[in-house]
Design an enzyme around this catalytic site. Sequence first.
Site, PDB file in Angstrom:
ATOM      1  N   ARG A  94       0.861  -1.182   0.000  1.00 20.23           N
ATOM      2  CA  ARG A  94       0.000   0.000   0.000  1.00 20.23           C
ATOM      3  C   ARG A  94       0.902   1.238   0.000  1.00 20.23           C
ATOM      4  NH1 ARG A  94      -1.799  -3.548   4.069  1.00 20.23           N
ATOM      5  NH2 ARG A  94      -3.871  -4.399   3.650  1.00 20.23           N
TER       6      ARG A  94
ATOM      7  N   LYS B 246      -1.448  -1.993   7.738  1.00 17.94           N
ATOM      8  CA  LYS B 246      -2.652  -1.553   8.441  1.00 17.94           C
ATOM      9  C   LYS B 246      -2.674  -2.136   9.841  1.00 17.94           C
ATOM     10  CE  LYS B 246      -6.103  -0.592   4.932  1.00 17.94           C
ATOM     11  NZ  LYS B 246      -7.398  -0.999   4.385  1.00 17.94           N
TER      12      LYS B 246
ATOM     13  N   HIS C  51      -2.535   1.889  -6.155  1.00 19.94           N
ATOM     14  CA  HIS C  51      -3.473   0.794  -5.950  1.00 19.94           C
ATOM     15  C   HIS C  51      -3.635  -0.064  -7.216  1.00 19.94           C
ATOM     16  CE1 HIS C  51      -5.892  -0.836  -2.790  1.00 19.94           C
ATOM     17  NE2 HIS C  51      -6.872  -1.066  -3.631  1.00 19.94           N
TER      18      HIS C  51
ATOM     19  N   ARG D  39      -0.855  -2.442  -7.091  1.00 19.03           N
ATOM     20  CA  ARG D  39      -1.154  -3.492  -6.097  1.00 19.03           C
ATOM     21  C   ARG D  39      -2.096  -4.533  -6.700  1.00 19.03           C
ATOM     22  NH1 ARG D  39      -1.136  -4.422  -0.470  1.00 19.03           N
ATOM     23  NH2 ARG D  39      -3.172  -4.966   0.450  1.00 19.03           N
TER      24      ARG D  39
ATOM     25  N   HIS E  66      -3.515  -9.159   4.117  1.00 16.83           N
ATOM     26  CA  HIS E  66      -4.958  -9.255   4.353  1.00 16.83           C
ATOM     27  C   HIS E  66      -5.252 -10.258   5.463  1.00 16.83           C
ATOM     28  CE1 HIS E  66      -5.757  -7.962  -0.066  1.00 16.83           C
ATOM     29  NE2 HIS E  66      -5.596  -6.923   0.722  1.00 16.83           N
TER      30      HIS E  66
ATOM     31  N   TYR F  99      -9.159  -8.241  -4.935  1.00 18.68           N
ATOM     32  CA  TYR F  99      -8.036  -7.639  -5.633  1.00 18.68           C
ATOM     33  C   TYR F  99      -7.683  -8.398  -6.904  1.00 18.68           C
ATOM     34  CZ  TYR F  99      -6.737  -4.411  -1.930  1.00 18.68           C
ATOM     35  OH  TYR F  99      -6.723  -3.391  -1.041  1.00 18.68           O
TER      36      TYR F  99
END
Length: 168
Positions: free
Chosen positions: A9, A33, A103, A106, A129, A138
């Site tokens: 990211r 994250k 993105h 990604r 994830h 994705y």
Amino acid sequence: ELFFSTGCRIAEVSGMKKADIDWNTGALSVIGKGNKERIVYLSPTAIFHLKAYLSLCEYEENDSVYIFSTSRRPHRQLTPTAIRNEIQHVNDRCNISKKLTPHVLRHTMATTSLNNGIELADLQSLLGHVNPSTTLRYAKVSEERKQSAHKKYGQTDHFLKGRKPAIW
């Protein structure tokens, strides 16, 4: 190349530090994250370009701990917005018809990895994830990959070898 290689990211790329690179294995520790640390991997091409970039930074006496930093003193960490702007400049110079974003890179990494046969659990871990359904969003699976997977895993012809088919 770094975005495509790692699938990171934009905030993760912004926070990458020079000291977190293992040049022998191509591994790089990132903070994702939820402030979770994970290991991502650099392709040989990404390593080549990253070494060239960091050599230029050393030549310009950029002493920032971050991989990507401002070019003027004091050398500070590049923000996600600044990185996004740089990618937009690349997009503009290359006359790419679709908008190039971190993105998109990604997504492309995820799709390419799936099309090349990566296991979903491995991709999930690389992308950071928690939920497999997030990883599936994705990844766009091509028709060729679906057909190949069906031929490899979905065929049941081996049950008929040496047997006569049942009459319905």
